[in-house]
Design a protein around this motif. Sequence first.
Motif, PDB file in Angstrom:
ATOM      1  N   LYS A  84       0.809  -1.214   0.000  1.00 55.93           N
ATOM      2  CA  LYS A  84       0.000   0.000   0.000  1.00 55.93           C
ATOM      3  C   LYS A  84       0.847   1.270   0.000  1.00 55.93           C
ATOM      4  O   LYS A  84       0.353   2.335  -0.389  1.00 55.93           O
ATOM      5  CB  LYS A  84      -0.957  -0.001   1.199  1.00 55.93           C
ATOM      6  CG  LYS A  84      -2.081  -1.019   1.079  1.00 55.93           C
ATOM      7  CD  LYS A  84      -3.123  -0.844   2.152  1.00 55.93           C
ATOM      8  CE  LYS A  84      -4.268  -1.826   1.972  1.00 55.93           C
ATOM      9  NZ  LYS A  84      -5.340  -1.649   2.964  1.00 55.93           N
ATOM     10  N   GLY A  89      -3.341   4.003  -6.289  1.00 58.10           N
ATOM     11  CA  GLY A  89      -4.797   4.040  -6.363  1.00 58.10           C
ATOM     12  C   GLY A  89      -5.351   4.298  -7.744  1.00 58.10           C
ATOM     13  O   GLY A  89      -6.432   4.878  -7.886  1.00 58.10           O
ATOM     14  N   GLY A  91      -6.452   2.080  -9.896  1.00 61.68           N
ATOM     15  CA  GLY A  91      -7.599   1.217 -10.140  1.00 61.68           C
ATOM     16  C   GLY A  91      -7.456   0.251 -11.301  1.00 61.68           C
ATOM     17  O   GLY A  91      -8.391  -0.484 -11.611  1.00 61.68           O
ATOM     18  N   SER A  94      -8.305  -3.337 -10.436  1.00 58.55           N
ATOM     19  CA  SER A  94      -9.723  -3.669 -10.245  1.00 58.55           C
ATOM     20  C   SER A  94     -10.398  -3.976 -11.576  1.00 58.55           C
ATOM     21  O   SER A  94     -11.323  -4.784 -11.635  1.00 58.55           O
ATOM     22  CB  SER A  94     -10.455  -2.529  -9.533  1.00 58.55           C
ATOM     23  OG  SER A  94     -10.507  -1.370 -10.345  1.00 58.55           O
ATOM     24  N   GLN A 103     -10.323  -3.551  -4.380  1.00 61.36           N
ATOM     25  CA  GLN A 103     -11.416  -2.597  -4.199  1.00 61.36           C
ATOM     26  C   GLN A 103     -10.913  -1.318  -3.562  1.00 61.36           C
ATOM     27  O   GLN A 103      -9.934  -1.326  -2.809  1.00 61.36           O
ATOM     28  CB  GLN A 103     -12.504  -3.195  -3.306  1.00 61.36           C
ATOM     29  CG  GLN A 103     -13.138  -4.464  -3.839  1.00 61.36           C
ATOM     30  CD  GLN A 103     -14.076  -5.083  -2.829  1.00 61.36           C
ATOM     31  OE1 GLN A 103     -14.798  -4.382  -2.112  1.00 61.36           O
ATOM     32  NE2 GLN A 103     -14.079  -6.395  -2.750  1.00 61.36           N
ATOM     33  N   PHE A 104     -11.598  -0.209  -3.864  1.00 60.05           N
ATOM     34  CA  PHE A 104     -11.306   1.055  -3.203  1.00 60.05           C
ATOM     35  C   PHE A 104     -12.092   1.129  -1.905  1.00 60.05           C
ATOM     36  O   PHE A 104     -13.280   0.809  -1.882  1.00 60.05           O
ATOM     37  CB  PHE A 104     -11.724   2.239  -4.086  1.00 60.05           C
ATOM     38  CG  PHE A 104     -10.795   2.525  -5.227  1.00 60.05           C
ATOM     39  CD1 PHE A 104      -9.504   2.973  -4.997  1.00 60.05           C
ATOM     40  CD2 PHE A 104     -11.219   2.351  -6.527  1.00 60.05           C
ATOM     41  CE1 PHE A 104      -8.657   3.242  -6.055  1.00 60.05           C
ATOM     42  CE2 PHE A 104     -10.376   2.617  -7.591  1.00 60.05           C
ATOM     43  CZ  PHE A 104      -9.084   3.071  -7.357  1.00 60.05           C
ATOM     44  N   ARG A 113     -10.075   8.430  -3.470  1.00 63.42           N
ATOM     45  CA  ARG A 113     -10.324   6.995  -3.362  1.00 63.42           C
ATOM     46  C   ARG A 113      -9.305   6.271  -2.497  1.00 63.42           C
ATOM     47  O   ARG A 113      -9.606   5.249  -1.909  1.00 63.42           O
ATOM     48  CB  ARG A 113     -10.374   6.374  -4.760  1.00 63.42           C
ATOM     49  CG  ARG A 113     -11.494   6.941  -5.614  1.00 63.42           C
ATOM     50  CD  ARG A 113     -11.555   6.319  -6.967  1.00 63.42           C
ATOM     51  NE  ARG A 113     -10.368   6.613  -7.750  1.00 63.42           N
ATOM     52  CZ  ARG A 113     -10.197   6.241  -9.019  1.00 63.42           C
ATOM     53  NH1 ARG A 113     -11.138   5.568  -9.628  1.00 63.42           N
ATOM     54  NH2 ARG A 113      -9.097   6.541  -9.680  1.00 63.42           N
ATOM     55  N   LYS A 115      -5.928   4.053  -1.316  1.00 64.76           N
ATOM     56  CA  LYS A 115      -5.204   2.858  -1.739  1.00 64.76           C
ATOM     57  C   LYS A 115      -6.163   1.684  -1.951  1.00 64.76           C
ATOM     58  O   LYS A 115      -7.190   1.577  -1.303  1.00 64.76           O
ATOM     59  CB  LYS A 115      -4.173   2.463  -0.676  1.00 64.76           C
ATOM     60  CG  LYS A 115      -3.276   3.603  -0.214  1.00 64.76           C
ATOM     61  CD  LYS A 115      -2.291   4.022  -1.275  1.00 64.76           C
ATOM     62  CE  LYS A 115      -1.294   5.029  -0.711  1.00 64.76           C
ATOM     63  NZ  LYS A 115      -0.277   5.418  -1.683  1.00 64.76           N
ATOM     64  N   MET A 116      -5.782   0.802  -2.842  1.00 65.72           N
ATOM     65  CA  MET A 116      -6.579  -0.405  -3.069  1.00 65.72           C
ATOM     66  C   MET A 116      -6.488  -1.333  -1.853  1.00 65.72           C
ATOM     67  O   MET A 116      -5.510  -1.291  -1.092  1.00 65.72           O
ATOM     68  CB  MET A 116      -6.091  -1.147  -4.312  1.00 65.72           C
ATOM     69  CG  MET A 116      -6.178  -0.346  -5.595  1.00 65.72           C
ATOM     70  SD  MET A 116      -7.833   0.249  -5.974  1.00 65.72           S
ATOM     71  CE  MET A 116      -8.654  -1.280  -6.397  1.00 65.72           C
TER      72      MET A 116
END
Length: 205
Positions: A84, A89, A91, A94, A103-104, A113, A115-116
Amino acid sequence: MARMKFVCDAERCIECNGCVTACKNENEVPWGVNRRRVVTLNDGVPGEKSISVACMHCSDAPCMAVCPVQCFYRTEEGVVLHDKDVCIGCGYCSYACPFGAPQFPAQGTFGARGKMDKCTFCAGGPEANGSQAEFEKYGRNRLAEGKLPACAEMCSTKALIAGDGDVVADIFRNRVVKRGRGAEVWGWGTAYGSKQAGQPGGQKS
């Protein structure tokens, strides 16, 4: 070294969501994120099936392939994790994941949004095993404690099984042989290769 894998036996899943609750409780998952969820296939149709879905820790993970900053990495046990501190982020992961695992988190300022977040197979992250920093970012590192993921351990019907891929496949294969049906494993071919667990002939998924 064992290659850790998940498999969900749709013939046994009763859609109780115990695995989802166990994951959230064990890892204090961020609000708005479900690292594991139960999906019903052919809902309302005779013969409908339910399966527990999370990151499958793919042998050839598409999330790793598309990440522009290479925040994803694979452990010696075959678990796909992400850093992380490196994640930006964007995406991309995803969109690439066929299982909807990354996922966010739905918290913080509107439009920010962050970090994932994704299933870690209860294997923590890049920080020191068992550290507070690791827990806050990724949850509990059960693998370092010699335990399996909480979701699989809490499954009341043992529909969700986790562990060494060869052992998991053998368990499922024995079930199929005994009951004479249910050889299809949703997601196995996509995540781990073309051979289906429970199908000695290596039928395509």
